[in-house]
Write a protein that holds these residues in place. Structure first.
Motif, PDB file in Angstrom:
ATOM      1  N   THR A   6       0.835  -1.201   0.000  1.00 32.38           N
ATOM      2  CA  THR A   6       0.000   0.000   0.000  1.00 32.38           C
ATOM      3  C   THR A   6       0.872   1.253   0.000  1.00 32.38           C
ATOM      4  O   THR A   6       1.463   1.603  -1.005  1.00 32.38           O
ATOM      5  CB  THR A   6      -0.973  -0.040   1.181  1.00 32.38           C
ATOM      6  N   GLY A   7       0.949   1.960   1.116  1.00 30.16           N
ATOM      7  CA  GLY A   7       1.740   3.183   1.198  1.00 30.16           C
ATOM      8  C   GLY A   7       2.237   3.402   2.607  1.00 30.16           C
ATOM      9  O   GLY A   7       2.125   2.522   3.467  1.00 30.16           O
ATOM     10  N   ASN A  35       6.519   0.394  -5.345  1.00 29.62           N
ATOM     11  CA  ASN A  35       5.476  -0.618  -5.454  1.00 29.62           C
ATOM     12  C   ASN A  35       5.517  -1.323  -6.812  1.00 29.62           C
ATOM     13  O   ASN A  35       5.301  -2.538  -6.905  1.00 29.62           O
ATOM     14  CB  ASN A  35       4.101   0.015  -5.238  1.00 29.62           C
ATOM     15  N   ILE A  36       5.782  -0.561  -7.868  1.00 27.97           N
ATOM     16  CA  ILE A  36       5.928  -1.167  -9.197  1.00 27.97           C
ATOM     17  C   ILE A  36       7.097  -2.145  -9.207  1.00 27.97           C
ATOM     18  O   ILE A  36       7.006  -3.266  -9.734  1.00 27.97           O
ATOM     19  CB  ILE A  36       6.148  -0.086 -10.268  1.00 27.97           C
ATOM     20  N   CYS A  83      -0.912   2.362  -6.673  1.00 28.16           N
ATOM     21  CA  CYS A  83      -0.024   3.160  -7.514  1.00 28.16           C
ATOM     22  C   CYS A  83      -0.767   4.394  -8.001  1.00 28.16           C
ATOM     23  O   CYS A  83      -1.972   4.346  -8.249  1.00 28.16           O
ATOM     24  CB  CYS A  83       0.441   2.346  -8.719  1.00 28.16           C
ATOM     25  N   GLN A  84      -0.049   5.505  -8.136  1.00 31.11           N
ATOM     26  CA  GLN A  84      -0.610   6.669  -8.806  1.00 31.11           C
ATOM     27  C   GLN A  84      -0.739   6.360 -10.294  1.00 31.11           C
ATOM     28  O   GLN A  84       0.143   5.729 -10.889  1.00 31.11           O
ATOM     29  CB  GLN A  84       0.297   7.895  -8.633  1.00 31.11           C
ATOM     30  N   ILE A  97      -5.321   0.356  -8.172  1.00 27.04           N
ATOM     31  CA  ILE A  97      -4.785  -0.927  -7.721  1.00 27.04           C
ATOM     32  C   ILE A  97      -4.319  -1.698  -8.948  1.00 27.04           C
ATOM     33  O   ILE A  97      -5.051  -1.822  -9.935  1.00 27.04           O
ATOM     34  CB  ILE A  97      -5.817  -1.756  -6.950  1.00 27.04           C
ATOM     35  N   LEU A  98      -3.095  -2.209  -8.868  1.00 27.24           N
ATOM     36  CA  LEU A  98      -2.522  -3.034  -9.924  1.00 27.24           C
ATOM     37  C   LEU A  98      -2.338  -4.459  -9.426  1.00 27.24           C
ATOM     38  O   LEU A  98      -2.229  -4.690  -8.213  1.00 27.24           O
ATOM     39  CB  LEU A  98      -1.162  -2.483 -10.356  1.00 27.24           C
ATOM     40  N   ALA A  99      -2.279  -5.396 -10.356  1.00 27.50           N
ATOM     41  CA  ALA A  99      -1.956  -6.787 -10.025  1.00 27.50           C
ATOM     42  C   ALA A  99      -0.948  -7.312 -11.024  1.00 27.50           C
ATOM     43  O   ALA A  99      -0.955  -6.907 -12.195  1.00 27.50           O
ATOM     44  CB  ALA A  99      -3.207  -7.661 -10.063  1.00 27.50           C
TER      45      ALA A  99
END
Length: 343
Positions: free
Chosen positions: A56-57, A93-94, A107-108, A277-279
């Motif tokens: 998350t952050g 995060n990426i 992610c932004q 949100i990415l997966a």
């Protein structure tokens, strides 16, 4: 360094349900277990067949709080034990997705596009395309906060001590974009490169004059600051907003309502990117479908846990066009009559 807990190895039988192979550019699948959420609580579904990390952050940002709610909702109501973890910004995060340290990530939307296209933050390392979109959730406002009543416009930041986000972060590029629209360069300010919480502390202690914080409003760092000192948000004017939108169309113009923060009694005009949100592409269709459906079929109940869920809609969730959606997300949106781009 990412701020996360290392997790012990998960049995291969559970992992097989989560991953179906690894696309080019991705590390080999990693094992994951554990189920302590970002909000400190623990959740154990009745029949957990797969465990997935959701980075998350920082603990004073909106990603952290919202991510903890989502992880609990999925873990408590499906077979997928999602573990929410504290993260260190969109770029990190990426990278965590690319390395398969984590399977879901906040992610932004601008940083997402940088990664997918191999530009800006990812110009030197190359494109990362082993991820796809789960959902767009809410606007992340570019908030310029100060405790100096004499700083009334972005132009007033020239010559000031300004926190412009962690070095190389999405916030950094947002700050450079906004300053650039006013003809201000990094050399025209005394920059510091701090997290949200550190920026708020520096403002409290008089060590800086202003800070850029990009997050859903209200966000904890500014809320906490405004309860101990008089805080102000700096507005952008319409001409410079339009100039920025023309140069960088991934922004949108928004208004932060008066009284969002204690003592901020007027509306604030600014710009925003999307919280997405990415997966990883190799996360199972069932796992992604479970996350999307658990969020968007339960917005009313989730909004009692965090106000950001009141801003979420299915149409907003399906609005990303620059990066393909995961098949599990596309399946959910198709059931709602919405077609999203996929690979």
């Amino acid at each position: 360094m990412q701020i996360k807990k290392f997790l012990p190895v998960l049995a291969a039988t559970a992992l097989a349900l989560v991953v179906a192979g690894c696309s080019a550019g991705c590390s080999a699948p990693a094992s994951n277990t554990g189920n302590t959420n970002a909000n400190g609580s623990s959740s154990t579904p009745a029949a957990s067949s797969a465990r997935l990390n959701f980075v998350t952050g920082g603990s004073t940002g909106t990603y952290y709080a919202v991510g903890g709610v989502i992880a609990n909702q999925v873990a408590n109501n499906t077979e997928f034990a999602v573990t929410s973890l504290e993260g260190n910004g969109s770029q990190a995060n990426i990278v965590a997705l690319e390395d398969n340290e984590d399977q879901f990530a906040f992610c932004q939307s601008d940083v997402m596009s940088y990664a997918y296209e191999g530009t800006n933050l990812f110009a030197s390392t190359g494109k990362v395309d082993c991820f796809s979109v789960v959902a767009a959730l809410y606007d992340e406002a570019v908030q310029i906060v100060t405790t100096d009543a004499n700083i009334k416009t972005v132009a007033d930041l020239k010559g000031k001590r300004v926190s412009i986000g962690a070095a190389g972060s999405g916030v950094y590029f947002n700050a450079i974009d906004v300053l650039g629209a006013y003809g201000i360069t990094e050399a025209d300010i005394t920059p510091t490169y701090q997290s949200f919480g550190d920026s708020a502390d520096a403002l409290k202690n008089g060590q800086i004059d202003a800070a850029f914080i990009v997050a859903g409003a209200p966000t904890t760092a500014i809320t906490d600051l405004s309860t101990s000192k008089q805080a102000y948000l700096v507005s952008m004017d319409d001409a410079h907003v339009n100039q920025l939108l023309a140069a960088s169309p991934y922004y949108s113009a928004i208004t932060i309502p008066a009284n969002t923060y204690t003592g901020v009694t007027t509306d604030t005009t600014t710009v925003a990117v999307n919280a997405v949100i990415l997966a990883r592409n190799d996360v199972s269709e069932d796992a992604v479908y479970a996350m999307v459906s658990q969020v968007f079929d339960n917005l009313d109940s989730l909004s009692t846990q965090h106000a950001k869920f009141k801003e979420m809609t299915v149409n907003k969730a399906a609005s990303i066009t620059s990066v393909p959606y995961h098949p599990g997300a596309a399946k959910y949106f198709k059931e709602k009559g919405i077609t999203v781009p996929t690979k």
